[in-house]
Design a protein around this motif. Structure first.
Motif, mmCIF file in Angstrom:
data_model
loop_
_atom_site.group_PDB
_atom_site.id
_atom_site.type_symbol
_atom_site.label_atom_id
_atom_site.label_comp_id
_atom_site.label_asym_id
_atom_site.label_seq_id
_atom_site.Cartn_x
_atom_site.Cartn_y
_atom_site.Cartn_z
ATOM 1 N N MET A 257 -11.958 31.274 -86.214
ATOM 2 C CA MET A 257 -12.555 30.629 -84.907
ATOM 3 C C MET A 257 -12.780 29.058 -84.831
ATOM 4 O O MET A 257 -12.368 28.338 -84.218
ATOM 5 C CB MET A 257 -13.515 31.539 -84.279
ATOM 6 N N SER A 258 -13.778 28.883 -85.833
ATOM 7 C CA SER A 258 -13.976 27.299 -85.763
ATOM 8 C C SER A 258 -12.850 26.452 -86.095
ATOM 9 O O SER A 258 -12.925 25.256 -85.837
ATOM 10 C CB SER A 258 -15.151 27.235 -86.656
ATOM 11 N N ALA A 259 -12.080 26.928 -87.031
ATOM 12 C CA ALA A 259 -11.203 25.981 -87.548
ATOM 13 C C ALA A 259 -10.055 25.831 -86.147
ATOM 14 O O ALA A 259 -9.714 24.753 -86.259
ATOM 15 C CB ALA A 259 -10.377 26.589 -88.688
ATOM 16 N N GLU A 260 -10.048 26.734 -85.321
ATOM 17 C CA GLU A 260 -8.863 26.731 -84.258
ATOM 18 C C GLU A 260 -9.750 25.672 -83.276
ATOM 19 O O GLU A 260 -8.945 24.977 -82.696
ATOM 20 C CB GLU A 260 -8.787 27.734 -83.858
ATOM 21 N N ILE A 261 -10.938 25.873 -83.184
ATOM 22 C CA ILE A 261 -11.940 24.987 -82.142
ATOM 23 C C ILE A 261 -11.488 23.581 -82.616
ATOM 24 O O ILE A 261 -11.273 22.631 -81.726
ATOM 25 C CB ILE A 261 -13.256 25.378 -82.131
ATOM 26 N N TRP A 262 -11.965 23.151 -84.180
ATOM 27 C CA TRP A 262 -11.727 21.885 -84.448
ATOM 28 C C TRP A 262 -10.316 21.169 -84.378
ATOM 29 O O TRP A 262 -10.083 20.243 -84.151
ATOM 30 C CB TRP A 262 -12.007 21.925 -86.052
ATOM 31 N N ARG A 263 -9.292 22.249 -84.467
ATOM 32 C CA ARG A 263 -7.634 21.651 -84.554
ATOM 33 C C ARG A 263 -7.534 21.377 -82.819
ATOM 34 O O ARG A 263 -6.955 20.232 -82.678
ATOM 35 C CB ARG A 263 -6.802 22.902 -84.731
ATOM 36 N N ARG A 264 -8.104 22.080 -81.933
ATOM 37 C CA ARG A 264 -7.856 21.715 -80.689
ATOM 38 C C ARG A 264 -8.620 20.596 -80.407
ATOM 39 O O ARG A 264 -7.850 19.753 -79.390
ATOM 40 C CB ARG A 264 -8.484 23.036 -79.734
ATOM 41 N N LEU A 265 -9.635 20.457 -80.652
ATOM 42 C CA LEU A 265 -10.591 19.100 -80.362
ATOM 43 C C LEU A 265 -9.734 17.880 -80.864
ATOM 44 O O LEU A 265 -9.253 16.877 -80.153
ATOM 45 C CB LEU A 265 -11.634 19.015 -81.143
ATOM 46 N N GLY A 266 -9.440 17.801 -81.877
ATOM 47 C CA GLY A 266 -8.390 16.871 -82.631
ATOM 48 C C GLY A 266 -7.165 16.606 -81.866
ATOM 49 O O GLY A 266 -6.963 15.522 -81.644
ATOM 50 N N ALA A 267 -6.428 17.702 -81.325
ATOM 51 C CA ALA A 267 -5.429 17.288 -80.751
ATOM 52 C C ALA A 267 -5.726 16.753 -79.094
ATOM 53 O O ALA A 267 -4.905 15.645 -78.856
ATOM 54 C CB ALA A 267 -4.710 18.818 -80.089
ATOM 55 N N GLU A 268 -6.721 16.949 -78.638
ATOM 56 C CA GLU A 268 -7.261 16.505 -77.521
ATOM 57 C C GLU A 268 -7.722 15.195 -77.696
ATOM 58 O O GLU A 268 -7.395 14.043 -76.943
ATOM 59 C CB GLU A 268 -8.276 17.224 -76.774
ATOM 60 N N ALA A 269 -8.366 14.739 -78.855
ATOM 61 C CA ALA A 269 -8.581 13.498 -79.227
ATOM 62 C C ALA A 269 -7.759 12.411 -79.331
ATOM 63 O O ALA A 269 -7.520 11.155 -78.764
ATOM 64 C CB ALA A 269 -9.565 13.465 -80.331
ATOM 65 N N ARG A 270 -6.335 12.988 -79.672
ATOM 66 C CA ARG A 270 -5.267 12.146 -80.071
ATOM 67 C C ARG A 270 -4.619 11.680 -78.789
ATOM 68 O O ARG A 270 -3.670 10.780 -78.692
ATOM 69 C CB ARG A 270 -4.205 12.912 -80.843
ATOM 70 N N THR A 271 -4.812 12.205 -77.457
ATOM 71 C CA THR A 271 -4.460 11.891 -76.183
ATOM 72 C C THR A 271 -5.281 11.014 -75.304
ATOM 73 O O THR A 271 -4.903 10.806 -74.413
ATOM 74 C CB THR A 271 -4.086 13.066 -75.359
ATOM 75 N N ALA A 272 -6.518 10.596 -76.069
ATOM 76 C CA ALA A 272 -7.452 9.872 -75.209
ATOM 77 C C ALA A 272 -7.137 8.506 -75.090
ATOM 78 O O ALA A 272 -6.001 7.901 -75.769
ATOM 79 C CB ALA A 272 -8.881 10.026 -75.725
ATOM 80 N N GLU A 273 -8.001 7.672 -74.300
ATOM 81 C CA GLU A 273 -7.671 6.376 -74.144
ATOM 82 C C GLU A 273 -7.692 5.500 -75.413
ATOM 83 O O GLU A 273 -8.592 5.851 -76.350
ATOM 84 C CB GLU A 273 -8.476 5.771 -72.881
ATOM 85 N N ALA A 274 -6.813 4.593 -75.670
ATOM 86 C CA ALA A 274 -6.860 3.655 -76.834
ATOM 87 C C ALA A 274 -8.295 3.107 -77.072
ATOM 88 O O ALA A 274 -8.652 2.843 -78.194
ATOM 89 C CB ALA A 274 -5.904 2.621 -76.845
ATOM 90 N N THR A 275 -9.119 2.917 -76.192
ATOM 91 C CA THR A 275 -10.366 2.139 -76.302
ATOM 92 C C THR A 275 -11.410 3.004 -77.380
ATOM 93 O O THR A 275 -12.129 2.535 -77.691
ATOM 94 C CB THR A 275 -10.973 1.783 -75.058
ATOM 95 N N LEU A 276 -11.041 4.348 -76.977
ATOM 96 C CA LEU A 276 -11.976 5.152 -77.506
ATOM 97 C C LEU A 276 -11.418 5.431 -79.039
ATOM 98 O O LEU A 276 -12.295 6.477 -79.841
ATOM 99 C CB LEU A 276 -12.131 6.733 -76.846
#
Length: 246
Positions: free
Chosen positions: A1-20
């Motif tokens: 479960m934690s591995a899946e949460i971490w994977r999803r977080l990383g995927a969301e992070a890759r779509t964030a604004e370039a400044t971040l």
């Protein structure tokens, strides 16, 4: 479960604004969750009592796999129960309650390892986040700490899994009763509204709901709603997060 949460977080992070991008690459985009959490904590609550950079190394070396799993479970629980949009990444960036729980998990692990002075030094830095949680307090997982500002949790307090609590909540002692065990025990699934004050070695039963601003000085049965000062039982009980229980 934690591995899946971490994977999803990383995927969301890759779509964030370039400044971040630099911040996210260091934290949510780290190769592993333990490293990412350590980096996030070092950015959020550097203790004035530690040398610069020491907190990151300390967290990386101290947090155990079960601490990482519990923190990611908190991340998901807060995201699910929060009505605000933003997903896991929104909680990672702006979830002050999540940040406070992360800091406490490090402080609690240090306390359990017997490093009491170091745990208190880290707590001093974590207080910058707006809460004061004693390192010895025992807190479960899947905790929804919303806002979290002004939360005070005493040394012998216990918060079990799936509890939800808001800003200004106090789990304190009455200062009139002796004994070492002097703080509330909040059982699984209970809900503590904003500004609720719970005092003494009392038990808040499973799935109980304490209304905002209530003052609770006596045990509360499971699946009971309490409100007022002093708090008294209400005829109708409705748990706001029953559908999210694990």
């Amino acid at each position: 479960m934690s591995a899946e949460i971490w994977r999803r977080l990383g995927a969301e992070a890759r779509t964030a604004e370039a400044t971040l991008a630099p911040f996210l690459a260091d934290t949510a985009g780290a190769p592993d969750a333990a490293g990412g959490l350590a980096a996030l904590l070092a950015r959020l609550s550097p203790s004035p009592l530690l040398e610069p950079g020491a907190l990151r190394d300390l967290a990386r070396a101290t947090l155990l796999p079960q601490d990482v799993d519990a923190t990611l479970a908190d991340l998901q629980a807060i995201t699910i129960r929060n009505f605000e949009p933003g997903g896991l990444l929104g909680t990672w960036i702006g979830g002050r309650g999540f940040h406070m729980l992360l800091a406490h998990r490090l402080n609690h692990r240090l306390w359990r390892q017997g490093q009491h002075a170091l745990a208190m030094a880290c707590k001093t830095g974590a207080a910058m986040l707006g809460a004061d949680i004693h390192p010895a307090a025992r807190i479960g997982q899947r905790i929804f700490l919303d806002h979290g500002i002004g939360v005070v949790i005493g040394e012998t307090a216990v918060i079990e899994d799936d509890v939800s609590l808001w800003h200004g909540v106090t789990l304190g002692s009455t200062l009139t009763r002796g004994g070492e065990d002097r703080h509330p025990k909040v059982r699984r699934g209970a809900v503590l509204g904003a500004g609720a004050t719970l005092l003494g070695n009392i038990e808040i039963g499973e799935d109980a709901v304490i209304a905002a601003g209530s003052v609770v000085l006596a045990p509360v049965p499971p699946r009971t709603t309490m409100a007022g000062n002093p708090a008294t039982p209400r005829l109708r009980h409705r748990h706001p997060y029953a559908e999210f229980r694990a």
